[in-house]
Design a protein around this motif. Structure first.
Motif, PDB file in Angstrom:
ATOM      1  N   LYS A 413       0.825  -1.207   0.000  1.00 47.47           N
ATOM      2  CA  LYS A 413       0.000   0.000   0.000  1.00 47.47           C
ATOM      3  C   LYS A 413       0.859   1.256   0.000  1.00 47.47           C
ATOM      4  O   LYS A 413       0.517   2.259  -0.643  1.00 47.47           O
ATOM      5  N   SER A 414       2.001   1.206   0.684  1.00 45.52           N
ATOM      6  CA  SER A 414       2.875   2.376   0.747  1.00 45.52           C
ATOM      7  C   SER A 414       3.435   2.734  -0.624  1.00 45.52           C
ATOM      8  O   SER A 414       3.634   3.917  -0.935  1.00 45.52           O
ATOM      9  N   ILE A 415       3.704   1.712  -1.430  1.00 52.24           N
ATOM     10  CA  ILE A 415       4.188   1.987  -2.787  1.00 52.24           C
ATOM     11  C   ILE A 415       3.121   2.741  -3.581  1.00 52.24           C
ATOM     12  O   ILE A 415       3.416   3.696  -4.311  1.00 52.24           O
ATOM     13  N   VAL A 416       1.859   2.323  -3.424  1.00 54.80           N
ATOM     14  CA  VAL A 416       0.761   3.004  -4.111  1.00 54.80           C
ATOM     15  C   VAL A 416       0.612   4.434  -3.602  1.00 54.80           C
ATOM     16  O   VAL A 416       0.418   5.375  -4.376  1.00 54.80           O
ATOM     17  N   TRP A 417       0.714   4.622  -2.283  1.00 54.70           N
ATOM     18  CA  TRP A 417       0.593   5.965  -1.700  1.00 54.70           C
ATOM     19  C   TRP A 417       1.662   6.916  -2.249  1.00 54.70           C
ATOM     20  O   TRP A 417       1.437   8.116  -2.380  1.00 54.70           O
ATOM     21  N   GLN A 418       2.840   6.364  -2.548  1.00 56.64           N
ATOM     22  CA  GLN A 418       3.977   7.205  -2.944  1.00 56.64           C
ATOM     23  C   GLN A 418       4.246   7.158  -4.450  1.00 56.64           C
ATOM     24  O   GLN A 418       5.383   7.381  -4.880  1.00 56.64           O
ATOM     25  N   LYS A 419       3.219   6.876  -5.240  1.00 59.34           N
ATOM     26  CA  LYS A 419       3.428   6.706  -6.683  1.00 59.34           C
ATOM     27  C   LYS A 419       3.876   7.992  -7.384  1.00 59.34           C
ATOM     28  O   LYS A 419       4.391   7.944  -8.497  1.00 59.34           O
ATOM     29  N   SER A 420       3.697   9.140  -6.723  1.00 57.47           N
ATOM     30  CA  SER A 420       4.079  10.403  -7.350  1.00 57.47           C
ATOM     31  C   SER A 420       5.550  10.762  -7.122  1.00 57.47           C
ATOM     32  O   SER A 420       6.031  11.758  -7.654  1.00 57.47           O
ATOM     33  N   ILE A 421       6.262   9.980  -6.314  1.00 62.77           N
ATOM     34  CA  ILE A 421       7.670  10.272  -6.057  1.00 62.77           C
ATOM     35  C   ILE A 421       8.533   9.161  -6.654  1.00 62.77           C
ATOM     36  O   ILE A 421       8.030   8.084  -6.984  1.00 62.77           O
ATOM     37  N   PRO A 422       9.837   9.396  -6.822  1.00 60.45           N
ATOM     38  CA  PRO A 422      10.716   8.357  -7.387  1.00 60.45           C
ATOM     39  C   PRO A 422      10.656   7.065  -6.570  1.00 60.45           C
ATOM     40  O   PRO A 422      10.571   7.100  -5.334  1.00 60.45           O
ATOM     41  N   LEU A 423      10.729   5.930  -7.281  1.00 58.83           N
ATOM     42  CA  LEU A 423      10.611   4.636  -6.611  1.00 58.83           C
ATOM     43  C   LEU A 423      11.686   4.437  -5.538  1.00 58.83           C
ATOM     44  O   LEU A 423      11.398   3.918  -4.454  1.00 58.83           O
ATOM     45  N   ALA A 424      12.907   4.833  -5.841  1.00 61.38           N
ATOM     46  CA  ALA A 424      13.995   4.640  -4.875  1.00 61.38           C
ATOM     47  C   ALA A 424      13.686   5.345  -3.559  1.00 61.38           C
ATOM     48  O   ALA A 424      13.922   4.806  -2.469  1.00 61.38           O
ATOM     49  N   GLU A 425      13.136   6.538  -3.644  1.00 55.37           N
ATOM     50  CA  GLU A 425      12.785   7.287  -2.449  1.00 55.37           C
ATOM     51  C   GLU A 425      11.622   6.634  -1.707  1.00 55.37           C
ATOM     52  O   GLU A 425      11.609   6.577  -0.466  1.00 55.37           O
ATOM     53  N   ALA A 426      10.647   6.118  -2.465  1.00 60.26           N
ATOM     54  CA  ALA A 426       9.509   5.435  -1.841  1.00 60.26           C
ATOM     55  C   ALA A 426       9.960   4.201  -1.075  1.00 60.26           C
ATOM     56  O   ALA A 426       9.533   3.965   0.063  1.00 60.26           O
ATOM     57  N   TYR A 427      10.859   3.411  -1.682  1.00 63.19           N
ATOM     58  CA  TYR A 427      11.371   2.226  -1.002  1.00 63.19           C
ATOM     59  C   TYR A 427      12.139   2.612   0.262  1.00 63.19           C
ATOM     60  O   TYR A 427      12.039   1.947   1.300  1.00 63.19           O
TER      61      TYR A 427
END
Length: 456
Positions: A413-427
């Motif tokens: 769910k957190s990956i979906v919440w952060q879809k507007s930012i770069p993936l590396a930062e979301a992880y």
């Protein structure tokens, strides 16, 4: 193992029962390895499954989350039933469920069939590790229990490491349906266990199916709320968990003994289990996605990146068990929780720099997880009264894998919440969250140690 002799001990089911320790634990280790492989093989296959069925990260996480929830419920159910029914009979039932699920999955070509097959597999797989721990605590003396427990845990760790390697190769060259075939091989062990396991007498009692249903629906409702934000799921989760609490206080043979939930030292250890599994499962869920999405790695190469960490942990499991037998559990409880915390922080800071950084960082985190899991199980078996060990170890398994499901569901769910930012930062944000959970585990250990010191 340090002995080839059989163990003899009184049990609730038979006045005298004999266990051929080395032989039984050897075959049980093979079964646990296959079950552990089944848990992690699909992590590597998730990117391909998401592509085949056009799934979001949150939906795909339910392949792992649903499995973990059912595995948790199955574990406590089999542990609870082991107080009344022979281990041999329960293991046969578990292997049959696992085999049927594997057959269904091998021929599934729709997401619903795949998900159903995984749930069936989890129903059976929960018997392996749960009954293995009950077997060790029931038949093996405390002087050898740490080493014996480490055998079960080390083969599970090795299987978790081997799973991504085989999973990656099979997914790339045979397709994810082939993963079910590997797990189905466990059926070959069925006649061996039936012959080797001690014959125990069944005790006729009424099993609390309502309590099991209440906690299952309650936990699922809360996890569904996390991934779908459905208020209906949240309401159902809260209502059924409250119903579960009232149920176990009013029935003669509850699914979970209320005394366990009021045992503060036991619950502190259980929270450490929850936190460790939440963080570890989140890492195992995120690593294949990172390696695939950030670095464009194939499924087979992704598995090779995960394998060294689990392999080192498996090699160190026997020394860890000997340390427990010689010095007790506290060294590993403290060291394991701190190693996992350091690993999570390193993931948050450096996992975006290189795939080989991910490989190296996973090694201390995996070692910490093995140290913590082995010592937690052994410490619980030490502090619980003998008549509560079956139920206590079962509840611990439930809490562990609910923690794992929580970690995976929240990560997806957190990956979906952060879809507007770069993936590396979301992880990186998710890894910081895992570090926060592990910090609470470290604090729980020191609170537990303080309480134990006060008691002595």
């Amino acid at each position: 193992m340090t002995t080839n002799t059989a163990s003899t001990i009184s049990t609730p089911h038979a006045e005298v029962a004999v266990l051929r320790e080395k032989l039984v634990l050897s075959f049980w280790s093979v079964a646990v390895m296959l079950i552990a492989m089944n848990s992690t093989m699909f992590n590597v296959a998730l990117p391909q499954i998401m592509k085949d069925f056009s799934l979001s990260s949150a939906t795909a996480s339910w392949i792992v989350t649903g499995y973990s929830i059912m595995f948790a419920l199955s574990s406590i159910t089999f542990s609870r039933l082991s107080d009344y029914l022979p281990i041999r009979r329960l293991l046969v039932i578990g292997i049959c469920f696992l085999t049927f699920g594997s057959l269904l999955g091998a021929f599934s070509h729709h997401f619903v069939m795949l998900f159903g097959a995984r749930l069936l597999q989890a129903t059976g797989a929960g018997s392996g590790i749960a009954l293995g721990i009950v077997l060790v605590t029931r038949y093996i003396p405390m002087s050898r229990r740490g080493s014996s427990m480490s055998i079960v845990i080390s083969t599970a760790t090795f299987g978790m490491g081997l799973g991504p390697v085989l999973g990656g190769l099979i997914t790339q060259y045979w397709g994810w349906n082939g993963l079910f075939v590997i797990t189905g091989l466990i059926v070959l062990l069925l006649p061996i266990f039936y012959k080797l396991l001690p014959k125990e007498e069944a005790v006729h009692v009424r099993f609390d199916f309502a309590g099991a249903a209440f906690i299952g629906i309650g936990v699922t409702g809360l996890l569904l709320f996390m991934t779908t934000s459905s208020l209906l799921a949240l309401a159902a989760g809260v209502i059924f968990l409250l119903s579960f609490w009232f149920r176990i206080k009013r029935t003669d043979q509850p699914f979970v003994q209320p005394v366990l939930l009021t045992n503060k030292p036991y619950m502190l250890l259980s929270f450490m289990s929850f936190a460790a599994f939440a963080a570890h499962f989140a890492v195992l869920f995120l690593m294949p996605l990172m390696l695939s999405r950030l670095y464009g790695m194939s499924s087979s190469f992704t598995g090779l990146m995960i394998f060294p960490g689990a392999m080192v942990s498996a090699v160190l499991s026997n020394p860890i068990g000997r340390l427990i037998d010689r010095y007790g559990n506290h060294l590993n409880l403290r060291g394991g929780s701190l190693l996992m915390l350091v690993g999570a922080i390193l993931f948050a800071c450096f996992s975006h720099t290189s795939p080989y950084t991910i490989l190296c960082i996973y090694i201390p985190l995996s070692i910490g997880a093995t140290m913590l899991t082995t010592s937690l199980s052994n410490e619980m078996s030490r502090i619980l009264p003998r008549e509560q060990i079956g139920a206590g170890m079962g509840l611990s398994q439930l809490i562990q894998f609910v923690g794992g499901a929580f970690g995976v569901a929240l990560s997806g769910k957190s990956i979906v919440w952060q879809k507007s930012i770069p993936l590396a930062e979301a992880y990186s944000h998710i890894f910081w969250g895992a570090a926060g959970i592990l910090l609470l585990a470290v604090l729980s250990y020191y609170l537990y140690r303080t309480k134990q010191t006060a008691l002595t």
